[in-house]
Design an enzyme around this catalytic site. Structure first.
Site: not given
Ligand code: GLY
Length: 371
Positions: A122, A144, A186, A228, A238, A242, A246, A249, A253, A267
């Site tokens: 957990r 993430k 990035e 960031k 997000e 946030r 993207n 992206h 994708h 990527h």
């Molecule tokens: N890679 C996008 C984020 O961390 O929100």
């Protein structure tokens, strides 16, 4: 000189340390976050072969035993099978909640190890030691974590913040040039989405960053992480801002889905093309000038990244299939398309309710074919 960049998340706050030689100091830096003189180090075969002995020695110097959990390199490790395997090996090591997991590798390892740490008993603490430019400036920061499923990438995961991130710039010296370019996509993203001065700096200094000039690299990585960290601190889950991270992206994708998420298109390369498309789509929507869109593309192309569909293996793409992928992207809400578009260079915004027909027409103008 090392810099500590704080991610201000209250009880979950942590530092991202950026500098050279951090691998050799890892034991001392990690020591405060472990209690029993050991850490499971989740890494992949390639990273472990290159740097495992150095990290093990650094940990040992601080009285910490490294318990290696090594997975095959590549995206296939970010799967339910890979997660089951790692979880089983952590159990076999009899790790308990007072122990620490160290994620040591690129984005795949960070996402997999972070998710394993999020759900192991957990939740267990973990630290990130990212070894690619992409992981240092993006995926290791912000919590993430995820694995892929046959239906798409990163669809099963959790937010689980690391306790510490060590971004050792020296480790990037062994990174293949193609990986550096993919990570640089990035970096330039931060300039394009929210810092025009940084974008202008990259127009001049991008070649030095890619050539791993120590000062240029340190400045680019630190500014990216600073941006960031600031965005994540404001919007950890997000719910709003946030999503700007993207940028590029959604198109990326779709292109990755069509090219099989593999060697054909990395990527970061997809993000390069995706950002160029997002800027040209913004111009097509009358949001920015075509000169600004061209300037964004030129900066991306100067790094050796693709900016047009005809530069990507698989061209010509089917416009309807690309649009279908953008609709399936997890950023799509209630059937409306969500894209990150631009009002200017260095000023991106979240556009909800984007018309799928306009995206389709734009992609056809870009060289995709109507089926
Ligand atoms: N890679 C996008 C984020 O961390 O929100």
């Amino acid at each position: 000189m090392n810099r500590s960049l704080p991610v201000g998340l209250g009880a979950r706050a942590y530092d991202v340390v950026v500098g050279e030689g951090l691998l050799d100091a890892a034991g001392r830096l990690i020591a405060p976050f472990q209690k029993r003189g050991r850490t499971a180090v989740i890494s992949d075969e390639s990273v472990w072969a290159l740097h495992g002995a150095r990290l093990t020695a650094a940990l040992a110097a601080a009285g910490i035993t490294a318990l290696p959990v090594i997975v095959p390199p590549g995206e296939q490790s970010k799967s339910f099978e890979g997660l089951a395997d790692v979880s089983d090996r952590l159990l076999a090591l009899e790790l308990d909640r007072g122990d620490l997991v160290t994620a040591f590798g690129g984005g795949v390892v960070g996402d997999l190890a972070g998710f394993a740490a999020a759900i192991y008993k957990r939740g267990i603490d973990f630290v990130q030691i990212p070894t690619t430019l992409l992981a240092q400036v993006d995926s290791s920061v912000g919590g993430k974590t995820a694995i892929d499923t046959p239906r798409g990438k990163n669809l099963v995961g959790a937010f689980h913040q690391p306790r510490l991130v060590l971004a050792d710039l020296e480790v990037l010296s062994t990174l293949p040039a193609r990986e550096m370019r993919a990570g640089y996509a990035e970096v330039i993203k931060y300039g394009l989405l929210g810092d025009f001065a940084f974008f202008e700096w990259l127009e001049v200094n991008g070649p030095a960053v890619l050539a791993r000039d120590p000062d240029a690299l340190a400045q680019a990585v630190a500014r990216s992480i600073e941006m960031k960290a600031e965005i994540v601190a404001e919007d950890e889950r997000e719910q709003g801002r946030r999503a700007l991270l993207n940028l590029g992206h959604t198109f990326a994708h779709a292109l990755e889905a069509e090219t099989g998420y593999g060697e054909a298109l990395r990527h970061g390369e997809a993000v390069g093309a995706g950002m160029a498309l997002a800027f040209r789509f913004s111009a097509a929507q009358g949001l920015i000038s075509s000169q600004d869109a061209a300037r964004a593309s030129a900066a991306i192309a100067a790094a050796g990244l693709p900016t047009r569909l005809d530069e990507i293996p698989g061209h010509p793409f089917d416009a309807d299939r690309l649009v279908a992928h953008t609709a399936q992207d997890k950023k799509a809400e209630g059937g409306r398309l969500t894209f990150i578009l631009a009002r200017a260079l260095g000023d991106a915004f979240v556009a909800r309710d984007v018309d799928a027909a306009a995206v389709r027409a734009f992609l056809i103008a870009e060289g995709a074919v109507a089926s």
